[in-house]
Scaffold this motif. Structure first.
Motif, PDB file in Angstrom:
ATOM      1  N   LEU A 173       0.831  -1.202   0.000  1.00 31.23           N
ATOM      2  CA  LEU A 173       0.000   0.000   0.000  1.00 31.23           C
ATOM      3  C   LEU A 173       0.869   1.256   0.000  1.00 31.23           C
ATOM      4  O   LEU A 173       0.509   2.268  -0.609  1.00 31.23           O
ATOM      5  CB  LEU A 173      -0.929  -0.003   1.212  1.00 31.23           C
ATOM      6  N   THR A 174       2.010   1.204   0.663  1.00 33.22           N
ATOM      7  CA  THR A 174       2.939   2.336   0.649  1.00 33.22           C
ATOM      8  C   THR A 174       3.438   2.606  -0.765  1.00 33.22           C
ATOM      9  O   THR A 174       3.485   3.758  -1.217  1.00 33.22           O
ATOM     10  CB  THR A 174       4.136   2.058   1.574  1.00 33.22           C
ATOM     11  N   LEU A 175       3.797   1.547  -1.484  1.00 35.62           N
ATOM     12  CA  LEU A 175       4.266   1.698  -2.865  1.00 35.62           C
ATOM     13  C   LEU A 175       3.169   2.267  -3.759  1.00 35.62           C
ATOM     14  O   LEU A 175       3.425   3.126  -4.612  1.00 35.62           O
ATOM     15  CB  LEU A 175       4.731   0.344  -3.406  1.00 35.62           C
ATOM     16  N   ILE A 176       1.936   1.784  -3.564  1.00 33.71           N
ATOM     17  CA  ILE A 176       0.809   2.286  -4.356  1.00 33.71           C
ATOM     18  C   ILE A 176       0.578   3.769  -4.068  1.00 33.71           C
ATOM     19  O   ILE A 176       0.385   4.579  -4.984  1.00 33.71           O
ATOM     20  CB  ILE A 176      -0.462   1.468  -4.056  1.00 33.71           C
ATOM     21  N   THR A 177       0.608   4.127  -2.788  1.00 36.35           N
ATOM     22  CA  THR A 177       0.368   5.519  -2.401  1.00 36.35           C
ATOM     23  C   THR A 177       1.425   6.445  -2.982  1.00 36.35           C
ATOM     24  O   THR A 177       1.113   7.559  -3.436  1.00 36.35           O
ATOM     25  CB  THR A 177       0.350   5.643  -0.868  1.00 36.35           C
ATOM     26  N   GLU A 178       2.672   6.017  -2.978  1.00 40.75           N
ATOM     27  CA  GLU A 178       3.750   6.845  -3.525  1.00 40.75           C
ATOM     28  C   GLU A 178       3.521   7.145  -4.999  1.00 40.75           C
ATOM     29  O   GLU A 178       3.789   8.258  -5.471  1.00 40.75           O
ATOM     30  CB  GLU A 178       5.094   6.145  -3.320  1.00 40.75           C
ATOM     31  N   GLN A 179       3.019   6.162  -5.740  1.00 38.04           N
ATOM     32  CA  GLN A 179       2.747   6.387  -7.159  1.00 38.04           C
ATOM     33  C   GLN A 179       1.529   7.292  -7.353  1.00 38.04           C
ATOM     34  O   GLN A 179       1.496   8.106  -8.276  1.00 38.04           O
ATOM     35  CB  GLN A 179       2.532   5.046  -7.872  1.00 38.04           C
ATOM     36  N   PHE A 180       0.534   7.160  -6.487  1.00 35.88           N
ATOM     37  CA  PHE A 180      -0.620   8.059  -6.548  1.00 35.88           C
ATOM     38  C   PHE A 180      -0.176   9.500  -6.292  1.00 35.88           C
ATOM     39  O   PHE A 180      -0.623  10.430  -6.964  1.00 35.88           O
ATOM     40  CB  PHE A 180      -1.672   7.637  -5.517  1.00 35.88           C
ATOM     41  N   MET A 181       0.708   9.677  -5.313  1.00 38.22           N
ATOM     42  CA  MET A 181       1.180  11.020  -4.984  1.00 38.22           C
ATOM     43  C   MET A 181       2.033  11.609  -6.103  1.00 38.22           C
ATOM     44  O   MET A 181       2.120  12.830  -6.253  1.00 38.22           O
ATOM     45  CB  MET A 181       1.989  10.978  -3.686  1.00 38.22           C
ATOM     46  N   ALA A 182       2.678  10.741  -6.884  1.00 39.63           N
ATOM     47  CA  ALA A 182       3.547  11.206  -7.972  1.00 39.63           C
ATOM     48  C   ALA A 182       2.791  11.410  -9.282  1.00 39.63           C
ATOM     49  O   ALA A 182       3.397  11.798 -10.285  1.00 39.63           O
ATOM     50  CB  ALA A 182       4.684  10.206  -8.187  1.00 39.63           C
ATOM     51  N   ASP A 183       1.486  11.167  -9.288  1.00 39.76           N
ATOM     52  CA  ASP A 183       0.690  11.321 -10.509  1.00 39.76           C
ATOM     53  C   ASP A 183       0.705  12.789 -10.944  1.00 39.76           C
ATOM     54  O   ASP A 183       0.279  13.673 -10.193  1.00 39.76           O
ATOM     55  CB  ASP A 183      -0.746  10.870 -10.239  1.00 39.76           C
ATOM     56  N   PRO A 184       1.197  13.095 -12.149  1.00 42.66           N
ATOM     57  CA  PRO A 184       1.293  14.498 -12.595  1.00 42.66           C
ATOM     58  C   PRO A 184      -0.057  15.193 -12.716  1.00 42.66           C
ATOM     59  O   PRO A 184      -0.122  16.427 -12.721  1.00 42.66           O
ATOM     60  CB  PRO A 184       1.991  14.388 -13.958  1.00 42.66           C
ATOM     61  N   ARG A 185      -1.151  14.433 -12.800  1.00 44.17           N
ATOM     62  CA  ARG A 185      -2.469  15.063 -12.919  1.00 44.17           C
ATOM     63  C   ARG A 185      -2.854  15.818 -11.655  1.00 44.17           C
ATOM     64  O   ARG A 185      -3.631  16.779 -11.707  1.00 44.17           O
ATOM     65  CB  ARG A 185      -3.522  14.003 -13.241  1.00 44.17           C
ATOM     66  N   LEU A 186      -2.316  15.410 -10.508  1.00 44.68           N
ATOM     67  CA  LEU A 186      -2.626  16.117  -9.265  1.00 44.68           C
ATOM     68  C   LEU A 186      -2.172  17.569  -9.341  1.00 44.68           C
ATOM     69  O   LEU A 186      -2.903  18.487  -8.960  1.00 44.68           O
ATOM     70  CB  LEU A 186      -1.952  15.414  -8.082  1.00 44.68           C
ATOM     71  N   SER A 187      -0.955  17.769  -9.830  1.00 37.37           N
ATOM     72  CA  SER A 187      -0.427  19.125  -9.964  1.00 37.37           C
ATOM     73  C   SER A 187      -1.214  19.917 -11.003  1.00 37.37           C
ATOM     74  O   SER A 187      -1.510  21.103 -10.814  1.00 37.37           O
ATOM     75  CB  SER A 187       1.054  19.066 -10.354  1.00 37.37           C
ATOM     76  N   LEU A 188      -1.585  19.255 -12.098  1.00 39.64           N
ATOM     77  CA  LEU A 188      -2.334  19.923 -13.163  1.00 39.64           C
ATOM     78  C   LEU A 188      -3.706  20.369 -12.670  1.00 39.64           C
ATOM     79  O   LEU A 188      -4.125  21.513 -12.903  1.00 39.64           O
ATOM     80  CB  LEU A 188      -2.480  18.976 -14.358  1.00 39.64           C
ATOM     81  N   TRP A 189      -4.410  19.479 -11.978  1.00 36.03           N
ATOM     82  CA  TRP A 189      -5.733  19.830 -11.462  1.00 36.03           C
ATOM     83  C   TRP A 189      -5.647  20.960 -10.446  1.00 36.03           C
ATOM     84  O   TRP A 189      -6.514  21.828 -10.401  1.00 36.03           O
ATOM     85  CB  TRP A 189      -6.383  18.600 -10.828  1.00 36.03           C
ATOM     86  N   ARG A 190      -4.595  20.956  -9.646  1.00 30.38           N
ATOM     87  CA  ARG A 190      -4.449  22.006  -8.636  1.00 30.38           C
ATOM     88  C   ARG A 190      -4.175  23.352  -9.296  1.00 30.38           C
ATOM     89  O   ARG A 190      -4.721  24.382  -8.885  1.00 30.38           O
ATOM     90  CB  ARG A 190      -3.318  21.645  -7.673  1.00 30.38           C
ATOM     91  N   GLN A 191      -3.338  23.358 -10.342  1.00 34.20           N
ATOM     92  CA  GLN A 191      -3.031  24.603 -11.049  1.00 34.20           C
ATOM     93  C   GLN A 191      -4.261  25.166 -11.753  1.00 34.20           C
ATOM     94  O   GLN A 191      -4.469  26.379 -11.795  1.00 34.20           O
ATOM     95  CB  GLN A 191      -1.909  24.357 -12.056  1.00 34.20           C
ATOM     96  N   GLN A 192      -5.068  24.265 -12.308  1.00 32.02           N
ATOM     97  CA  GLN A 192      -6.258  24.695 -13.038  1.00 32.02           C
ATOM     98  C   GLN A 192      -7.449  24.962 -12.125  1.00 32.02           C
ATOM     99  O   GLN A 192      -8.457  25.520 -12.569  1.00 32.02           O
ATOM    100  CB  GLN A 192      -6.638  23.632 -14.074  1.00 32.02           C
ATOM    101  N   GLY A 193      -7.329  24.546 -10.862  1.00 30.24           N
ATOM    102  CA  GLY A 193      -8.427  24.741  -9.929  1.00 30.24           C
ATOM    103  C   GLY A 193      -9.624  23.853 -10.210  1.00 30.24           C
ATOM    104  O   GLY A 193     -10.754  24.192  -9.845  1.00 30.24           O
ATOM    105  N   THR A 194      -9.381  22.719 -10.866  1.00 32.26           N
ATOM    106  CA  THR A 194     -10.463  21.790 -11.195  1.00 32.26           C
ATOM    107  C   THR A 194     -10.414  20.573 -10.280  1.00 32.26           C
ATOM    108  O   THR A 194      -9.354  20.213  -9.753  1.00 32.26           O
ATOM    109  CB  THR A 194     -10.353  21.324 -12.656  1.00 32.26           C
ATOM    110  N   ALA A 195     -11.560  19.957 -10.102  1.00 36.07           N
ATOM    111  CA  ALA A 195     -11.644  18.770  -9.250  1.00 36.07           C
ATOM    112  C   ALA A 195     -11.259  17.527 -10.041  1.00 36.07           C
ATOM    113  O   ALA A 195     -11.385  17.488 -11.268  1.00 36.07           O
ATOM    114  CB  ALA A 195     -13.059  18.622  -8.699  1.00 36.07           C
ATOM    115  N   MET A 196     -10.786  16.521  -9.342  1.00 38.41           N
ATOM    116  CA  MET A 196     -10.459  15.257  -9.993  1.00 38.41           C
ATOM    117  C   MET A 196     -11.737  14.543 -10.415  1.00 38.41           C
ATOM    118  O   MET A 196     -12.829  14.846  -9.914  1.00 38.41           O
ATOM    119  CB  MET A 196      -9.639  14.369  -9.051  1.00 38.41           C
TER     120      MET A 196
END
Length: 267
Positions: A173-196
């Motif tokens: 689960l730690t390995l899975i979470t690390e990859q979720f946190m590294a997903d570039p879409r998180l940064s993109l959604w935050r910059q655009q102010g849009t929800a996932m």
């Protein structure tokens, strides 16, 4: 009809206290789970233990050899695996012949065939690199081609591990979470102010639910829970960490309250 020739695979499995701790197979199959050849060899070992020859640790075997036998052993080993081991063999030879080298400051030599010490922690083999690559691949597909289903299968595997009290559950689960946190879409959604997307949100909800199962597990030691809480707070402090119920949730209230007061006081 002409049939294709059978492919012979070289399989090596290491055991430690009734657990498979490492596996290798020349088939080249890259997956999170064991390939068919590893499974077949494991079943063969279980069903026909008398037909599997047991060997002493290689250090014991070398101890029984005289000088001529040792030289023959090394030279044949280099001959069979010339391109793979020759650079390493030459490097080790140079270091051993040098009196001031670091290798000569250590008594004895490592023996991976001797197994771990009784005090060492042992756990089932988990190919961490493949877990990371698979999750990264599924996330890059953006929920298409059944990637969401594949991720849910991984979550189900984690649940199965937790049910069996397999320590690999938290590791996976730690390995899975690390990859979720590294997903570039998180940064993109935050910059655009849009929800996932809703589908992506469901995956994150499942991820959080599994971490709750781990932290609330009454069979886990306090040190483990403290370590997980520290890691969860570290992830939660990252800017791109998804919000929960519209809030950033810096305090992780549910997870923190799951720990005894003594653990919180030491943070």
């Amino acid at each position: 009809m002409q049939s294709e020739p059978e492919t012979v695979c070289n399989v090596a499995i290491s055991f430690d206290r009734c657990k498979i701790t490492s596996v290798t197979c020349s088939c080249g199959n890259k997956d999170i789970f064991y390939c068919a050849h590893v499974v077949a060899l494991s079943l063969y070992r279980i069903r026909k233990p008398d037909q599997v020859k047991l060997h002493l640790p290689i250090s014991e075997t070398l101890f029984q050899m005289n000088r001529d036998q040792l030289q023959k052993f090394v030279q044949y080993l280099i001959t069979v695996h010339h391109t793979e081991v020759l650079p390493t063999a030459q490097k080790l030879a140079d270091e051993i012949l040098s009196q001031n080298s670091e290798i000569n400051q250590v008594h004895g030599a490592p023996d991976p065939t001797a197994g771990a010490s009784i005090d060492d922690e042992n756990c089932w083999h988990l190919d961490e690199e493949q877990v990371q690559e698979q999750v990264k691949l599924f996330l890059s597909q953006g929920g298409y081609h059944g990637s969401g289903k594949q991720l849910n299968l991984l979550f189900a595997k984690v649940r199965e591990m937790l049910k069996m009290r397999d320590s690999n559950g938290a590791r996976m689960l730690t390995l899975i979470t690390e990859q979720f946190m590294a997903d570039p879409r998180l940064s993109l959604w935050r910059q655009q102010g849009t929800a996932m997307t809703d589908k992506y949100r469901q995956l994150w909800d499942e991820l959080g639910a599994l971490w709750m199962c781990i932290v609330l597990n009454p069979h886990c030691k306090l040190e483990q829970k403290s370590s997980w809480l520290k890691q969860l707070k570290k992830w939660n402090s990252v800017d791109v960490c998804p919000w929960e119920d519209g809030n950033h949730g810096n305090e992780l209230p549910n997870l923190t309250n799951a720990l005894p007061q003594g653990a919180n006081a030491n943070q």
